[in-house]
Design a protein around this motif. Sequence first.
Motif, PDB file in Angstrom:
ATOM      1  N   ALA A  28     136.672  15.349  -3.729  1.00 25.26           N
ATOM      2  CA  ALA A  28     137.639  16.423  -3.973  1.00 25.26           C
ATOM      3  C   ALA A  28     138.028  17.072  -2.651  1.00 25.26           C
ATOM      4  O   ALA A  28     137.215  17.132  -1.732  1.00 25.26           O
ATOM      5  CB  ALA A  28     137.016  17.467  -4.888  1.00 25.26           C
ATOM      6  N   GLY A  30     138.137  19.676  -0.039  1.00 20.07           N
ATOM      7  CA  GLY A  30     137.230  20.811   0.150  1.00 20.07           C
ATOM      8  C   GLY A  30     137.668  21.615   1.356  1.00 20.07           C
ATOM      9  O   GLY A  30     138.850  21.700   1.668  1.00 20.07           O
ATOM     10  N   ALA A  36     141.291  19.917   6.062  1.00 20.71           N
ATOM     11  CA  ALA A  36     142.336  19.659   7.072  1.00 20.71           C
ATOM     12  C   ALA A  36     142.970  18.282   6.848  1.00 20.71           C
ATOM     13  O   ALA A  36     144.194  18.128   6.938  1.00 20.71           O
ATOM     14  CB  ALA A  36     141.731  19.756   8.477  1.00 20.71           C
ATOM     15  N   PRO A 114     134.558  12.283  12.480  1.00 18.83           N
ATOM     16  CA  PRO A 114     134.152  13.656  12.803  1.00 18.83           C
ATOM     17  C   PRO A 114     132.624  13.681  12.821  1.00 18.83           C
ATOM     18  O   PRO A 114     131.983  12.672  12.488  1.00 18.83           O
ATOM     19  CB  PRO A 114     134.700  14.452  11.617  1.00 18.83           C
ATOM     20  N   THR A 118     127.637  18.064   9.849  1.00 22.52           N
ATOM     21  CA  THR A 118     127.153  19.111  10.763  1.00 22.52           C
ATOM     22  C   THR A 118     127.828  20.468  10.564  1.00 22.52           C
ATOM     23  O   THR A 118     127.530  21.417  11.286  1.00 22.52           O
ATOM     24  CB  THR A 118     127.341  18.699  12.244  1.00 22.52           C
ATOM     25  N   GLY A 119     128.735  20.569   9.592  1.00 20.69           N
ATOM     26  CA  GLY A 119     129.377  21.848   9.304  1.00 20.69           C
ATOM     27  C   GLY A 119     128.772  22.459   8.062  1.00 20.69           C
ATOM     28  O   GLY A 119     127.614  22.893   8.059  1.00 20.69           O
ATOM     29  N   TYR A 121     127.514  21.184   5.492  1.00 25.68           N
ATOM     30  CA  TYR A 121     126.293  20.534   5.000  1.00 25.68           C
ATOM     31  C   TYR A 121     125.057  20.810   5.860  1.00 25.68           C
ATOM     32  O   TYR A 121     123.943  20.407   5.487  1.00 25.68           O
ATOM     33  CB  TYR A 121     126.516  19.026   4.830  1.00 25.68           C
ATOM     34  N   CYS A 152     135.338  12.047  17.230  1.00 25.33           N
ATOM     35  CA  CYS A 152     136.313  13.119  17.423  1.00 25.33           C
ATOM     36  C   CYS A 152     135.601  14.450  17.245  1.00 25.33           C
ATOM     37  O   CYS A 152     135.182  14.805  16.137  1.00 25.33           O
ATOM     38  CB  CYS A 152     137.461  12.987  16.428  1.00 25.33           C
ATOM     39  N   PHE A 154     135.359  18.527  17.487  1.00 20.88           N
ATOM     40  CA  PHE A 154     136.293  19.636  17.291  1.00 20.88           C
ATOM     41  C   PHE A 154     136.275  20.608  18.465  1.00 20.88           C
ATOM     42  O   PHE A 154     137.285  21.195  18.788  1.00 20.88           O
ATOM     43  CB  PHE A 154     135.940  20.357  15.996  1.00 20.88           C
TER      44      PHE A 154
HETATM   45  N1  AR6 Z   1     138.900  17.603  13.359  1.00 20.95           N
HETATM   46  C1  AR6 Z   1     137.687  17.189  13.783  1.00 20.95           C
HETATM   47  N2  AR6 Z   1     136.538  17.798  13.428  1.00 20.95           N
HETATM   48  C2  AR6 Z   1     136.635  18.882  12.610  1.00 20.95           C
HETATM   49  C3  AR6 Z   1     137.864  19.367  12.117  1.00 20.95           C
HETATM   50  C4  AR6 Z   1     139.049  18.685  12.528  1.00 20.95           C
HETATM   51  N3  AR6 Z   1     140.249  19.057  12.115  1.00 20.95           N
HETATM   52  N4  AR6 Z   1     137.611  20.447  11.334  1.00 20.95           N
HETATM   53  C5  AR6 Z   1     136.267  20.633  11.332  1.00 20.95           C
HETATM   54  N5  AR6 Z   1     135.673  19.690  12.106  1.00 20.95           N
HETATM   55  P1  AR6 Z   1     132.490  19.901   7.749  1.00 20.95           P
HETATM   56  P2  AR6 Z   1     130.270  18.524   6.362  1.00 20.95           P
HETATM   57  C6  AR6 Z   1     134.245  19.474  12.378  1.00 20.95           C
HETATM   58  O1  AR6 Z   1     131.990  21.216   7.276  1.00 20.95           O
HETATM   59  O2  AR6 Z   1     129.259  19.347   7.057  1.00 20.95           O
HETATM   60  C7  AR6 Z   1     133.862  19.945   2.842  1.00 20.95           C
HETATM   61  O3  AR6 Z   1     134.184  20.976   1.974  1.00 20.95           O
HETATM   62  C8  AR6 Z   1     133.316  20.632  12.201  1.00 20.95           C
HETATM   63  O4  AR6 Z   1     133.340  21.455  13.365  1.00 20.95           O
HETATM   64  O5  AR6 Z   1     133.949  19.623   7.651  1.00 20.95           O
HETATM   65  O6  AR6 Z   1     130.057  17.034   6.255  1.00 20.95           O
HETATM   66  C9  AR6 Z   1     133.699  18.608   2.134  1.00 20.95           C
HETATM   67  O7  AR6 Z   1     134.595  18.471   1.059  1.00 20.95           O
HETATM   68  C10 AR6 Z   1     131.969  19.928  12.039  1.00 20.95           C
HETATM   69  O8  AR6 Z   1     131.433  19.610  13.321  1.00 20.95           O
HETATM   70  O9  AR6 Z   1     131.763  18.658   6.956  1.00 20.95           O
HETATM   71  C11 AR6 Z   1     132.274  18.647   1.714  1.00 20.95           C
HETATM   72  O10 AR6 Z   1     132.115  19.397   0.526  1.00 20.95           O
HETATM   73  C12 AR6 Z   1     132.338  18.617  11.356  1.00 20.95           C
HETATM   74  O11 AR6 Z   1     133.765  18.519  11.439  1.00 20.95           O
HETATM   75  C13 AR6 Z   1     131.592  19.382   2.839  1.00 20.95           C
HETATM   76  O12 AR6 Z   1     132.582  20.211   3.409  1.00 20.95           O
HETATM   77  C14 AR6 Z   1     131.913  18.484   9.917  1.00 20.95           C
HETATM   78  O13 AR6 Z   1     132.007  19.728   9.267  1.00 20.95           O
HETATM   79  C15 AR6 Z   1     131.117  18.417   3.912  1.00 20.95           C
HETATM   80  O14 AR6 Z   1     130.417  19.117   4.905  1.00 20.95           O
END
Ligand code: AR6
Length: 173
Positions: A28, A30, A36, A114, A118-119, A121, A152, A154
């Motif tokens: 979905a 998120g 993004a 990406p 690390t965000g 989760y 890539c 951020f």
């Molecule tokens: N380009 C590159 N990296 C990015 C961008 C971007 N535009 N935006 C954020 N990051 P996260 P997760 C980095 O939270 O931890 C979602 O709701 C960010 O700084 O996006 O795997 C999904 O639907 C961080 O280092 O992903 C899931 O429910 C990295 O991307 C959940 O979040 C990952 O952060 C997944 O959480």
Amino acid sequence: MKNMEIVQGDITRLDVDAIVNAANAQLAPGGGVCGAIHRAAGPELAEACAEIGSCPTGEARITPGFDLKARHVIHAVGPVWHGGDSGEDEALAACYRNSIALADEHGLTSIAFPAISTGIYGFPPDRAAAIAVQAAGEALAEHPKVETVIFCCFDDVSAKRHEEALTAWRKRQ
Ligand code: AR6
């Protein structure tokens, strides 16, 4: 020639065969990078994901890139961090391996990741960078069609972290 490189910036802008989405198991739209990617790809991406249904942690699924420059999106479901004793490392490594295997199956040569998990989760980012580089490096060597893996990042802290992980990994080869 096989290559791993680091690019700092927004993954939605990259002109590659596939960008990887840090997806959830429901595929979905998120927040974070997932939000993004869905915004930049347009509503057809969510429709394509809904047709697939769901995806278990550690696995990956592929869709077109729709309005993105990237031709495809590979949706990989990273582990939620629960302290490190719940198979998080292996699940994260599997995301990188399975995404590269899927790219290879589809004849794709370039793939950008990406920093999965690390965000939102909560996976510790230094540990994640080391796992990402090792798993991607091994998978790259095993899959003949894939030539370029981009990490890539951020922000500059994340880019530096991946540079260090890449340097350490290269020294071990
Ligand atoms: N380009 C590159 N990296 C990015 C961008 C971007 N535009 N935006 C954020 N990051 P996260 P997760 C980095 O939270 O931890 C979602 O709701 C960010 O700084 O996006 O795997 C999904 O639907 C961080 O280092 O992903 C899931 O429910 C990295 O991307 C959940 O979040 C990952 O952060 C997944 O959480």
